[in-house]
Write an enzyme that holds these catalytic residues in place. Structure first.
Site, short mmCIF file in Angstrom:
data_model
loop_
_atom_site.label_atom_id
_atom_site.label_comp_id
_atom_site.label_asym_id
_atom_site.label_seq_id
_atom_site.Cartn_x
_atom_site.Cartn_y
_atom_site.Cartn_z
N LYS A 1 -96.27 -79.51 30.23
CA LYS A 1 -94.79 -79.44 30.28
C LYS A 1 -94.33 -80.00 31.62
O LYS A 1 -95.06 -79.94 32.63
CB LYS A 1 -94.31 -78.00 30.14
CG LYS A 1 -94.40 -77.45 28.73
CD LYS A 1 -93.66 -76.12 28.67
CE LYS A 1 -93.96 -75.36 27.41
NZ LYS A 1 -93.42 -74.00 27.43
N THR B 1 -91.50 -74.87 32.97
CA THR B 1 -92.88 -75.36 32.89
C THR B 1 -93.86 -74.23 33.16
O THR B 1 -94.05 -73.81 34.29
CB THR B 1 -93.09 -76.52 33.88
OG1 THR B 1 -92.21 -77.59 33.51
CG2 THR B 1 -94.52 -77.03 33.84
N LYS C 1 -100.06 -58.79 28.80
CA LYS C 1 -99.03 -59.18 27.82
C LYS C 1 -99.68 -60.17 26.87
O LYS C 1 -100.26 -61.17 27.32
CB LYS C 1 -97.82 -59.82 28.49
CG LYS C 1 -96.78 -60.24 27.44
CD LYS C 1 -95.47 -60.70 28.05
CE LYS C 1 -95.54 -62.14 28.51
NZ LYS C 1 -94.22 -62.65 28.91
N ARG D 1 -87.58 -60.59 33.08
CA ARG D 1 -88.43 -60.78 34.26
C ARG D 1 -88.45 -62.24 34.69
O ARG D 1 -88.60 -62.56 35.87
CB ARG D 1 -89.82 -60.18 34.07
CG ARG D 1 -90.74 -60.80 32.98
CD ARG D 1 -91.34 -62.09 33.44
NE ARG D 1 -92.65 -62.35 32.93
CZ ARG D 1 -93.10 -63.57 32.63
NH1 ARG D 1 -92.29 -64.63 32.70
NH2 ARG D 1 -94.33 -63.74 32.23
P1 NAD Z 1 -85.86 -72.49 23.52
O1 NAD Z 1 -86.78 -73.01 22.50
O2 NAD Z 1 -84.87 -71.45 23.12
O3 NAD Z 1 -85.04 -73.70 24.16
C1 NAD Z 1 -85.71 -74.88 24.54
C2 NAD Z 1 -84.87 -75.64 25.53
O4 NAD Z 1 -85.57 -76.84 25.91
C3 NAD Z 1 -83.54 -76.10 24.97
O5 NAD Z 1 -82.61 -76.18 26.03
C4 NAD Z 1 -83.86 -77.49 24.43
O6 NAD Z 1 -82.73 -78.31 24.30
C5 NAD Z 1 -84.78 -77.98 25.52
N1 NAD Z 1 -85.69 -79.02 25.09
C6 NAD Z 1 -86.47 -79.02 23.97
N2 NAD Z 1 -87.19 -80.16 23.92
C7 NAD Z 1 -86.84 -80.89 25.01
C8 NAD Z 1 -87.23 -82.17 25.51
N3 NAD Z 1 -88.12 -82.91 24.87
N4 NAD Z 1 -86.68 -82.59 26.68
C9 NAD Z 1 -85.76 -81.82 27.35
N5 NAD Z 1 -85.35 -80.62 26.90
C10 NAD Z 1 -85.88 -80.17 25.76
O7 NAD Z 1 -86.77 -72.00 24.72
P2 NAD Z 1 -86.47 -70.89 25.79
O8 NAD Z 1 -86.87 -69.58 25.24
O9 NAD Z 1 -85.11 -71.05 26.35
O10 NAD Z 1 -87.58 -71.27 26.92
C11 NAD Z 1 -87.44 -72.45 27.66
C12 NAD Z 1 -88.73 -72.74 28.40
O11 NAD Z 1 -88.98 -71.69 29.34
C13 NAD Z 1 -89.96 -72.81 27.52
O12 NAD Z 1 -90.75 -73.90 27.94
C14 NAD Z 1 -90.68 -71.52 27.79
O13 NAD Z 1 -92.07 -71.58 27.56
C15 NAD Z 1 -90.35 -71.34 29.25
N6 NAD Z 1 -90.51 -69.97 29.77
C16 NAD Z 1 -91.01 -69.83 31.00
C17 NAD Z 1 -91.18 -68.56 31.52
C18 NAD Z 1 -91.68 -68.39 32.92
O14 NAD Z 1 -91.98 -67.27 33.32
N7 NAD Z 1 -91.73 -69.43 33.71
C19 NAD Z 1 -90.86 -67.44 30.76
C20 NAD Z 1 -90.30 -67.63 29.51
C21 NAD Z 1 -90.12 -68.91 29.02
#
Ligand code: NAD
Length: 319
Positions: A224, A219, A66, A109
């Site tokens: 993060k 994270t 990916k 996923r």
């Molecule tokens: P998004 O940009 O749509 O939303 C971000 C979220 O984080 C919001 O709730 C926002 O209020 C919050 N946020 C932003 N800055 C912050 C801070 N300084 N302190 C606390 N909260 C804060 O992002 P998303 O698409 O919902 O993704 C959220 C997270 O999940 C991202 O870090 C992304 O990389 C991660 N993610 C992880 C996986 C995995 O497999 N683990 C997969 C996809 C996304």
């Protein structure tokens, strides 16, 4: 190769499909039939992240990558912050076989992984779901979690409270009472999903009750952090992959601070296969460090390709 555009994916892979695909891929990893290759993830500046997650599932006959990342400015462009494409290859010949839009698949996923962890590790009597975060992924997380327990209500906190009504609308769609709460009230939750892009811990030990399950999903990169390291260290920690957990996952901080040893972290696939018992007591705090592995992407993309081929959808192109 078969090209499956993003717009077709929603009709090809459901939440239930993603849950089964992720369950199968974690089990294959636990049986050493599938492995992830080292993740490449680079900061592009201004919060943008780009990289590659790839792997080989020998038993499932899947090889692929990916490519994509996280682009926080996309909300202003009217498109999702995650942009990605999955490429599949024939593991014997290396010939490219498919290209699949990866945006919805990533959300499905990721949500499937946390739902699987709730299914396997949360107390059976879990009724209050807590969510920390309210961005793009949060609604998917809630929908998938709704498949694995009979929640009575949902409580949520987000640093940016103006984002919470959108998550509340998903809860309403599912028929679940929803309340925006201060972090202190997360102690009411039997399971808590964290899904933010935070660079510092929000969820502290004092916010979590004994017996809770935490699915820490936000994270996925060095630097993060969503959860206090002492809370991670006090929990029984499970993950999708230990190598990612200690380097780019939530556990990176507890391990880095010497509070947690990598050998104490259990792959969730071992709970799927029965090699690990999972939760040991009603009072134990369990924590799933969901870092997101390439094999998850391949598993759901493979499902999309199979369904598209069966239904004559997508476009066959020569490359
Ligand atoms: P998004 O940009 O749509 O939303 C971000 C979220 O984080 C919001 O709730 C926002 O209020 C919050 N946020 C932003 N800055 C912050 C801070 N300084 N302190 C606390 N909260 C804060 O992002 P998303 O698409 O919902 O993704 C959220 C997270 O999940 C991202 O870090 C992304 O990389 C991660 N993610 C992880 C996986 C995995 O497999 N683990 C997969 C996809 C996304």
């Amino acid at each position: 190769m078969l090209v499956v555009p993003e717009a077709l994916v929603a009709g090809l892979v459901s939440e239930a499909d993603a849950l089964e695909a992720v369950r199968g891929c974690f089990a294959a990893m636990a049986r050493n039939e599938a492995r992830n290759f080292p993740v490449v993830r680079e900061a592009l500046g201004e919060g943008r992240q780009y990289g590659f997650k790839s792997g080989l599932d020998t038993a499932g006959g899947m090889l692929g990558v990916k490519a994509g990342g996280y682009f926080p400015g996309n909300a202003g462009r009217g498109i999702t912050n995650h942009q990605s494409v999955v490429y599949l290859f024939d593991p014997e010949s290396g010939r490219p076989t498919a290209m699949v839009g990866g945006n919805l698949l990533t959300a499905l996923r990721t949500a499937a992984a946390s739902a699987l962890s709730i299914d396997l590790l949360a107390r059976k009597d879990a009724r209050v779901l807590g969510i920390v975060g309210a961005g793009h992924q949060a609604g998917f997380q809630l929908r998938a979690a709704a498949k694995v327990r009979a929640w009575e209500r949902v409580i949520a906190w987000n640093l940016h409270p103006e984002m919470l009504p959108k998550l509340g609308a998903v809860a309403a769609e599912l028929g679940l009472p929803f309340e925006a709460v201060p972090l202190e009230r997360m102690v009411e939750a039997d399971a808590i999903i964290t899904i933010t892009s935070s660079p510092a811990a929000s969820l502290m030990a004092r916010h979590v009750k004994a017996g809770a399950h935490l699915a820490c999903m936000g994270t996925d990169t060095k630097g993060k952090q969503e959860v206090e390291p002492a809370l991670v260290a006090a929990a029984t920690v499970f993950t999708d992959e230990v190598a990612q957990s200690v380097t780019i996952g939530e556990a990176q901080h507890a391990v880095g601070a010497g509070l947690l040893d990598a050998t104490a972290i259990t792959p969730l696939g071992e709970v799927v296969t029965g090699a690990h018992r999972g939760r040991a007591s009603d009072a134990e705090i369990t924590l799933f460090d969901g870092t997101g592995v390439g094999l998850q992407d391949l598993a759901v993309a493979g499902m999309a390709v199979k369904r598209a081929a069966e239904r004559g959808l997508g476009a066959v192109v020569e490359v």
